[in-house]
Design an enzyme around this catalytic site. Structure first.
Site, PDB file in Angstrom:
ATOM      1  N   SER A 102       0.818  -1.218   0.000  1.00  0.00           N
ATOM      2  CA  SER A 102       0.000   0.000   0.000  1.00  0.00           C
ATOM      3  C   SER A 102       0.848   1.262   0.000  1.00  0.00           C
ATOM      4  O   SER A 102       1.597   1.496   0.944  1.00  0.00           O
ATOM      5  CB  SER A 102      -0.856   0.047   1.271  1.00  0.00           C
ATOM      6  OG  SER A 102      -2.133  -0.424   1.039  1.00  0.00           O
ATOM      7  N   HIS A 109      -3.250   0.486  -5.260  1.00  0.00           N
ATOM      8  CA  HIS A 109      -2.541  -0.663  -5.819  1.00  0.00           C
ATOM      9  C   HIS A 109      -2.727  -0.645  -7.336  1.00  0.00           C
ATOM     10  O   HIS A 109      -3.844  -0.761  -7.828  1.00  0.00           O
ATOM     11  CB  HIS A 109      -3.090  -1.978  -5.266  1.00  0.00           C
ATOM     12  CG  HIS A 109      -2.837  -2.158  -3.793  1.00  0.00           C
ATOM     13  ND1 HIS A 109      -1.879  -3.021  -3.321  1.00  0.00           N
ATOM     14  CD2 HIS A 109      -3.390  -1.588  -2.714  1.00  0.00           C
ATOM     15  CE1 HIS A 109      -1.877  -2.962  -1.993  1.00  0.00           C
ATOM     16  NE2 HIS A 109      -2.778  -2.104  -1.607  1.00  0.00           N
ATOM     17  N   HIS A 154      -4.970  -9.602  -1.641  1.00  0.00           N
ATOM     18  CA  HIS A 154      -5.232  -9.796  -0.213  1.00  0.00           C
ATOM     19  C   HIS A 154      -6.336 -10.825  -0.006  1.00  0.00           C
ATOM     20  O   HIS A 154      -7.275 -10.915  -0.805  1.00  0.00           O
ATOM     21  CB  HIS A 154      -5.670  -8.474   0.438  1.00  0.00           C
ATOM     22  CG  HIS A 154      -4.679  -7.362   0.319  1.00  0.00           C
ATOM     23  ND1 HIS A 154      -4.635  -6.540  -0.783  1.00  0.00           N
ATOM     24  CD2 HIS A 154      -3.683  -6.958   1.145  1.00  0.00           C
ATOM     25  CE1 HIS A 154      -3.653  -5.654  -0.619  1.00  0.00           C
ATOM     26  NE2 HIS A 154      -3.057  -5.885   0.542  1.00  0.00           N
ATOM     27  N   TYR A 166      -8.619 -10.607   2.182  1.00  0.00           N
ATOM     28  CA  TYR A 166      -9.902  -9.936   2.429  1.00  0.00           C
ATOM     29  C   TYR A 166     -10.634  -9.521   1.162  1.00  0.00           C
ATOM     30  O   TYR A 166     -11.818  -9.205   1.180  1.00  0.00           O
ATOM     31  CB  TYR A 166      -9.718  -8.716   3.349  1.00  0.00           C
ATOM     32  CG  TYR A 166      -8.866  -7.600   2.787  1.00  0.00           C
ATOM     33  CD1 TYR A 166      -9.337  -6.764   1.775  1.00  0.00           C
ATOM     34  CD2 TYR A 166      -7.573  -7.380   3.265  1.00  0.00           C
ATOM     35  CE1 TYR A 166      -8.556  -5.745   1.255  1.00  0.00           C
ATOM     36  CE2 TYR A 166      -6.790  -6.371   2.764  1.00  0.00           C
ATOM     37  CZ  TYR A 166      -7.279  -5.554   1.756  1.00  0.00           C
ATOM     38  OH  TYR A 166      -6.497  -4.559   1.244  1.00  0.00           O
ATOM     39  N   GLU A 167      -9.919  -9.535   0.037  1.00  0.00           N
ATOM     40  CA  GLU A 167     -10.583  -9.208  -1.231  1.00  0.00           C
ATOM     41  C   GLU A 167     -11.473 -10.363  -1.699  1.00  0.00           C
ATOM     42  O   GLU A 167     -12.248 -10.209  -2.639  1.00  0.00           O
ATOM     43  CB  GLU A 167      -9.545  -8.894  -2.307  1.00  0.00           C
ATOM     44  CG  GLU A 167      -8.781  -7.607  -2.046  1.00  0.00           C
ATOM     45  CD  GLU A 167      -7.687  -7.366  -3.083  1.00  0.00           C
ATOM     46  OE1 GLU A 167      -8.016  -6.832  -4.148  1.00  0.00           O
ATOM     47  OE2 GLU A 167      -6.530  -7.739  -2.830  1.00  0.00           O
ATOM     48  N   ALA A 222       2.382  -1.861   4.539  1.00  0.00           N
ATOM     49  CA  ALA A 222       2.001  -0.852   5.516  1.00  0.00           C
ATOM     50  C   ALA A 222       1.475  -1.609   6.724  1.00  0.00           C
ATOM     51  O   ALA A 222       0.767  -2.603   6.558  1.00  0.00           O
ATOM     52  CB  ALA A 222       0.912   0.046   4.940  1.00  0.00           C
ATOM     53  N   MET A 266      -2.484  -6.861   7.076  1.00  0.00           N
ATOM     54  CA  MET A 266      -3.433  -7.779   6.424  1.00  0.00           C
ATOM     55  C   MET A 266      -2.809  -8.478   5.224  1.00  0.00           C
ATOM     56  O   MET A 266      -3.525  -8.904   4.316  1.00  0.00           O
ATOM     57  CB  MET A 266      -4.674  -6.998   5.980  1.00  0.00           C
ATOM     58  CG  MET A 266      -5.336  -6.181   7.072  1.00  0.00           C
ATOM     59  SD  MET A 266      -6.691  -5.205   6.420  1.00  0.00           S
ATOM     60  CE  MET A 266      -7.041  -4.112   7.808  1.00  0.00           C
ATOM     61  N   SER A 267      -1.492  -8.566   5.212  1.00  0.00           N
ATOM     62  CA  SER A 267      -0.846  -9.181   4.032  1.00  0.00           C
ATOM     63  C   SER A 267       0.385  -9.961   4.467  1.00  0.00           C
ATOM     64  O   SER A 267       0.493 -10.371   5.621  1.00  0.00           O
ATOM     65  CB  SER A 267      -0.446  -8.076   3.045  1.00  0.00           C
ATOM     66  OG  SER A 267       0.562  -7.254   3.612  1.00  0.00           O
ATOM     67  N   ASN A 309       0.660   3.849  11.157  1.00  0.00           N
ATOM     68  CA  ASN A 309      -0.232   4.335  12.223  1.00  0.00           C
ATOM     69  C   ASN A 309       0.055   3.514  13.471  1.00  0.00           C
ATOM     70  O   ASN A 309       0.698   2.471  13.404  1.00  0.00           O
ATOM     71  CB  ASN A 309      -1.701   4.134  11.805  1.00  0.00           C
ATOM     72  CG  ASN A 309      -1.989   2.676  11.448  1.00  0.00           C
ATOM     73  OD1 ASN A 309      -1.705   2.243  10.316  1.00  0.00           O
ATOM     74  ND2 ASN A 309      -2.512   1.932  12.395  1.00  0.00           N
ATOM     75  N   HIS A 351      -7.875   4.300   6.163  1.00  0.00           N
ATOM     76  CA  HIS A 351      -6.959   4.000   5.062  1.00  0.00           C
ATOM     77  C   HIS A 351      -6.241   5.255   4.549  1.00  0.00           C
ATOM     78  O   HIS A 351      -5.092   5.195   4.113  1.00  0.00           O
ATOM     79  CB  HIS A 351      -7.730   3.319   3.926  1.00  0.00           C
ATOM     80  CG  HIS A 351      -6.868   2.865   2.791  1.00  0.00           C
ATOM     81  ND1 HIS A 351      -5.866   1.919   2.938  1.00  0.00           N
ATOM     82  CD2 HIS A 351      -6.838   3.229   1.481  1.00  0.00           C
ATOM     83  CE1 HIS A 351      -5.264   1.727   1.781  1.00  0.00           C
ATOM     84  NE2 HIS A 351      -5.830   2.508   0.882  1.00  0.00           N
TER      85      HIS A 351
HETATM   86  N1  HPA Z   1      -3.912  -2.846  11.043  1.00  0.00           N
HETATM   87  C1  HPA Z   1      -3.958  -3.673   9.978  1.00  0.00           C
HETATM   88  N2  HPA Z   1      -3.447  -3.364   8.802  1.00  0.00           N
HETATM   89  C2  HPA Z   1      -2.838  -2.172   8.685  1.00  0.00           C
HETATM   90  C3  HPA Z   1      -2.751  -1.271   9.749  1.00  0.00           C
HETATM   91  C4  HPA Z   1      -3.327  -1.634  11.000  1.00  0.00           C
HETATM   92  O1  HPA Z   1      -3.300  -0.878  11.984  1.00  0.00           O
HETATM   93  N3  HPA Z   1      -2.077  -0.178   9.285  1.00  0.00           N
HETATM   94  C5  HPA Z   1      -1.764  -0.430   8.000  1.00  0.00           C
HETATM   95  N4  HPA Z   1      -2.226  -1.634   7.622  1.00  0.00           N
END
Ligand code: HPA
Length: 273
Positions: free
Chosen positions: A32, A63, A85, A87-88, A115, A213-214, A237, A248
């Site tokens: 990302s 992406h 991913h 989740y997709e 990320a 998530m990856s 974050n 996001h």
């Molecule tokens: N959680 C899950 N996936 C993420 C996060 C998070 O805080 N930040 C960036 N991708």
């Protein structure tokens, strides 16, 4: 007759080769907001995922969904600008299909980036974390199902998911750049929800330093395929419960802010490997 996994890999690899791809050393997965690194590849050959037989198509904003081949820091790389991913809605076999194809095309190593949310209280937004180990918290595994012995063994050793020698090189590169490189364990959730504060508390107790998530499925398949792996997270974050709320846009904003350092770091690592 439907094609076997092995046949699909070979057909995808053949198509990619036919676009003019010969020597290959490193596979690169750009997460990302980190895809711009591929724009620095010299004399690039660009292939849209949608054109490659059996390749899934990426859906997330930020992406691009293409492979970029060429030379970066003197090394032959094939970069994924955008990844797939869980989740997709893809199966983990689909999510990890490109890793199989990279292996078939001759890469010996994989550099994965993502990320991630910072769980470790010592981390601050915008820092880079080298992944030293991972926790598969997706509830699934891309190697479930019949095993094709020509692709790898049934029971894959995950004692060293991230290559120790590569980590040492990355540390040396960071030191030369005066970059405060963090290190830690990445825990992979399925998403697409961000985690709850309780889940993050749990993840911290389990020994995780960053969450995303990856990456986890891709690294499992890379190990199955016998690839050496280096992983770098951008801490975009603080994880849930450690800051007011998550979105996001903030993730993308942080990668945007950090991208110059991030790109230089990966290029310098590639030069040193
Ligand atoms: N959680 C899950 N996936 C993420 C996060 C998070 O805080 N930040 C960036 N991708």
């Amino acid at each position: 007759m439907t094609a076997t996994l092995r046949e699909k890999i070979q057909q995808a690899a053949l198509f990619i080769k036919e676009q003019g791809i010969q020597t290959l050393e490193f596979g690169l997965i750009l997460g990302s907001g980190l895809g711009e690194l591929a724009d620095e590849i010299e004399n690039p050959i660009i292939i849209s995922y949608g054109d490659i037989p059996h390749f899934p198509v990426s859906t997330v904003t930020g992406h691009a969904g293409q492979l970029v081949y060429g030379k970066l820091s003197g090394k032959y790389v094939l970069a994924m600008q955008g990844r797939f991913h869980y989740y997709e809605g893809y199966s983990l076999q689909e999510v990890t299909f490109p890793i199989r194809v990279m292996k078939e095309l001759g890469v010996h190593s994989l550099i994965v980036t993502n990320a991630a949310g910072g769980i470790n209280t010592q981390f601050t937004q915008g820092e880079l974390m080298m992944i030293t180990d991972q926790i598969n918290y997706t509830g699934a595994n891309p190697l479930m199902g019949p095993n094709d012995e020509s692709l790898g063994v049934r029971f894959t050793d995950m004692s060293e998911p991230y290559d120790k020698a590569y980590q040492e090189t990355a540390r040396e590169v960071a030191a030369k750049m005066a970059l405060d490189l963090k290190e830690g364990v990445y825990i992979g959730f399925s998403g697409p929800t961000y985690e709850t504060p309780a889940e993050i508390k749990m993840a911290r107790l389990l020994g995780a330093d960053a969450v995303g998530m990856s990456t986890v499925p891709e690294v499992i398949v890379a190990k199955h395929a016998g690839l050496r792996v280096l992983g770098v997270s951008c801490i975009t974050n603080l994880a849930a419960g450690m800051q007011a709320s998550l979105n996001h846009e903030e993730v993308v904003e942080t990668t945007e802010r950090v991208k110059v350092t991030f790109k230089l770091f990966i290029k310098n690592i590639l030069a040193a490997l």
